[in-house]
Design a protein around this motif. Sequence first.
Motif, PDB file in Angstrom:
ATOM      1  N   TYR A  41      47.864  51.746 -65.454  1.00  0.00           N
ATOM      2  CA  TYR A  41      48.709  51.675 -66.654  1.00  0.00           C
ATOM      3  C   TYR A  41      50.094  52.304 -66.538  1.00  0.00           C
ATOM      4  N   CYS A  42      50.289  53.212 -65.606  1.00  0.00           N
ATOM      5  CA  CYS A  42      51.531  53.991 -65.624  1.00  0.00           C
ATOM      6  C   CYS A  42      52.418  53.763 -64.404  1.00  0.00           C
ATOM      7  N   CYS A  45      55.810  51.821 -64.176  1.00  0.00           N
ATOM      8  CA  CYS A  45      57.023  52.391 -64.770  1.00  0.00           C
ATOM      9  C   CYS A  45      57.365  53.784 -64.257  1.00  0.00           C
ATOM     10  N   HIS A  46      56.394  54.494 -63.714  1.00  0.00           N
ATOM     11  CA  HIS A  46      56.628  55.885 -63.285  1.00  0.00           C
ATOM     12  C   HIS A  46      56.181  56.100 -61.846  1.00  0.00           C
ATOM     13  N   SER A  69      62.136  65.510 -67.915  1.00  0.00           N
ATOM     14  CA  SER A  69      63.532  65.173 -67.625  1.00  0.00           C
ATOM     15  C   SER A  69      64.155  64.204 -68.630  1.00  0.00           C
ATOM     16  N   ALA A  70      63.444  63.125 -68.999  1.00  0.00           N
ATOM     17  CA  ALA A  70      64.065  62.109 -69.861  1.00  0.00           C
ATOM     18  C   ALA A  70      64.123  62.544 -71.317  1.00  0.00           C
ATOM     19  N   SER A  71      63.014  63.026 -71.838  1.00  0.00           N
ATOM     20  CA  SER A  71      62.960  63.355 -73.262  1.00  0.00           C
ATOM     21  C   SER A  71      63.451  64.761 -73.560  1.00  0.00           C
ATOM     22  N   ARG A  88      57.281  56.243 -76.485  1.00  0.00           N
ATOM     23  CA  ARG A  88      58.630  56.785 -76.692  1.00  0.00           C
ATOM     24  C   ARG A  88      59.621  55.757 -76.212  1.00  0.00           C
ATOM     25  N   ASN A  89      60.610  55.435 -77.033  1.00  0.00           N
ATOM     26  CA  ASN A  89      61.618  54.439 -76.648  1.00  0.00           C
ATOM     27  C   ASN A  89      60.960  53.206 -76.029  1.00  0.00           C
ATOM     28  N   MET A  91      58.712  52.967 -73.861  1.00  0.00           N
ATOM     29  CA  MET A  91      57.311  53.113 -73.449  1.00  0.00           C
ATOM     30  C   MET A  91      56.407  52.892 -74.663  1.00  0.00           C
TER      31      MET A  91
HETATM   32  C1  HEC Z   1      56.888  49.961 -69.745  1.00  0.00           C
HETATM   33  C2  HEC Z   1      57.126  51.127 -68.924  1.00  0.00           C
HETATM   34  C3  HEC Z   1      56.278  52.359 -69.147  1.00  0.00           C
HETATM   35  C4  HEC Z   1      54.891  52.480 -69.029  1.00  0.00           C
HETATM   36  C5  HEC Z   1      53.871  51.378 -68.716  1.00  0.00           C
HETATM   37  C6  HEC Z   1      54.608  53.885 -69.192  1.00  0.00           C
HETATM   38  N1  HEC Z   1      55.760  54.584 -69.438  1.00  0.00           N
HETATM   39 FE1  HEC Z   1      55.910  56.597 -69.709  1.00  0.00          FE
HETATM   40  N2  HEC Z   1      57.896  56.405 -70.102  1.00  0.00           N
HETATM   41  C7  HEC Z   1      58.636  55.235 -70.021  1.00  0.00           C
HETATM   42  C8  HEC Z   1      60.005  55.510 -70.402  1.00  0.00           C
HETATM   43  C9  HEC Z   1      61.147  54.491 -70.432  1.00  0.00           C
HETATM   44  C10 HEC Z   1      60.063  56.894 -70.708  1.00  0.00           C
HETATM   45  C11 HEC Z   1      61.280  57.703 -71.188  1.00  0.00           C
HETATM   46  C12 HEC Z   1      61.229  57.799 -72.689  1.00  0.00           C
HETATM   47  C13 HEC Z   1      62.459  58.510 -73.240  1.00  0.00           C
HETATM   48  O1  HEC Z   1      63.535  57.907 -73.202  1.00  0.00           O
HETATM   49  O2  HEC Z   1      62.314  59.657 -73.695  1.00  0.00           O
HETATM   50  C14 HEC Z   1      58.721  57.415 -70.502  1.00  0.00           C
HETATM   51  C15 HEC Z   1      58.375  58.760 -70.656  1.00  0.00           C
HETATM   52  C16 HEC Z   1      57.172  59.306 -70.273  1.00  0.00           C
HETATM   53  C17 HEC Z   1      56.882  60.715 -70.227  1.00  0.00           C
HETATM   54  C18 HEC Z   1      57.891  61.821 -70.557  1.00  0.00           C
HETATM   55  C19 HEC Z   1      58.750  61.986 -69.330  1.00  0.00           C
HETATM   56  C20 HEC Z   1      60.122  62.500 -69.613  1.00  0.00           C
HETATM   57  O3  HEC Z   1      60.823  62.770 -68.604  1.00  0.00           O
HETATM   58  O4  HEC Z   1      60.515  62.650 -70.769  1.00  0.00           O
HETATM   59  C21 HEC Z   1      55.616  60.863 -69.792  1.00  0.00           C
HETATM   60  C22 HEC Z   1      54.858  62.170 -69.549  1.00  0.00           C
HETATM   61  C23 HEC Z   1      55.092  59.543 -69.588  1.00  0.00           C
HETATM   62  N3  HEC Z   1      56.061  58.611 -69.891  1.00  0.00           N
HETATM   63  C24 HEC Z   1      53.820  59.274 -69.147  1.00  0.00           C
HETATM   64  C25 HEC Z   1      53.297  57.996 -69.027  1.00  0.00           C
HETATM   65  C26 HEC Z   1      51.916  57.736 -68.701  1.00  0.00           C
HETATM   66  C27 HEC Z   1      50.882  58.792 -68.373  1.00  0.00           C
HETATM   67  C28 HEC Z   1      51.773  56.379 -68.704  1.00  0.00           C
HETATM   68  C29 HEC Z   1      50.511  55.581 -68.471  1.00  0.00           C
HETATM   69  C30 HEC Z   1      49.449  55.772 -69.448  1.00  0.00           C
HETATM   70  C31 HEC Z   1      53.072  55.796 -69.017  1.00  0.00           C
HETATM   71  N4  HEC Z   1      53.953  56.804 -69.226  1.00  0.00           N
HETATM   72  C32 HEC Z   1      53.335  54.434 -69.087  1.00  0.00           C
HETATM   73  C33 HEC Z   1      58.148  53.993 -69.633  1.00  0.00           C
HETATM   74  C34 HEC Z   1      56.809  53.689 -69.425  1.00  0.00           C
END
Ligand code: HEC
Length: 113
Positions: A41-42, A45-46, A69-71, A88-89, A91
């Motif tokens: 799932y993650c 994107c990460h 870092s991002a948020s 968030r945004n 995500m």
């Molecule tokens: C479609 C792409 C996408 C998917 C799939 C996704 N994320 Fe994210 N995620 C993002 C984006 C874009 C941000 C930055 C949000 C913001 O602008 O604050 C983020 C932010 C985060 C953050 C905060 C990081 C930060 O630097 O602020 C975490 C922790 C995180 N995601 C965990 C996860 C986890 C765990 C999963 C899987 C369950 C996941 N994400 C799935 C796109 C995604």
Amino acid sequence: MVCTIALLTVLCGCEVERRRSDADLGLNPQQASGRHVYDQYCDRCHAPYSSKKRQGPSLKGAFKRQYFSASGLPANDDRARDIIRMGRNKMDGFSNVLTDEQINDLLAYLHTL
Ligand code: HEC
């Protein structure tokens, strides 16, 4: 000798790219389950093991810093859980997709990055 060093450098280069097993990473069963969820799932994107940005920020060392870092939110389990559940945004949230247990496993894994 020079050739040996060059060869070793090349081989080590490949080693970095190779996917490491859960055992190589020293993951316990909960962390390994979390990795499984992460890959599904993650990961798209990460990036977990490089600082390259994909659609989202790299999560390498995310919990080793004080703030994400991002948020800019505090890097702790409560905030991470909110982000995972609510999104968030760009995500989407995963509250309808992942169980509490899967999220706990995921958090255990994220702490190893
Ligand atoms: C479609 C792409 C996408 C998917 C799939 C996704 N994320 Fe994210 N995620 C993002 C984006 C874009 C941000 C930055 C949000 C913001 O602008 O604050 C983020 C932010 C985060 C953050 C905060 C990081 C930060 O630097 O602020 C975490 C922790 C995180 N995601 C965990 C996860 C986890 C765990 C999963 C899987 C369950 C996941 N994400 C799935 C796109 C995604």
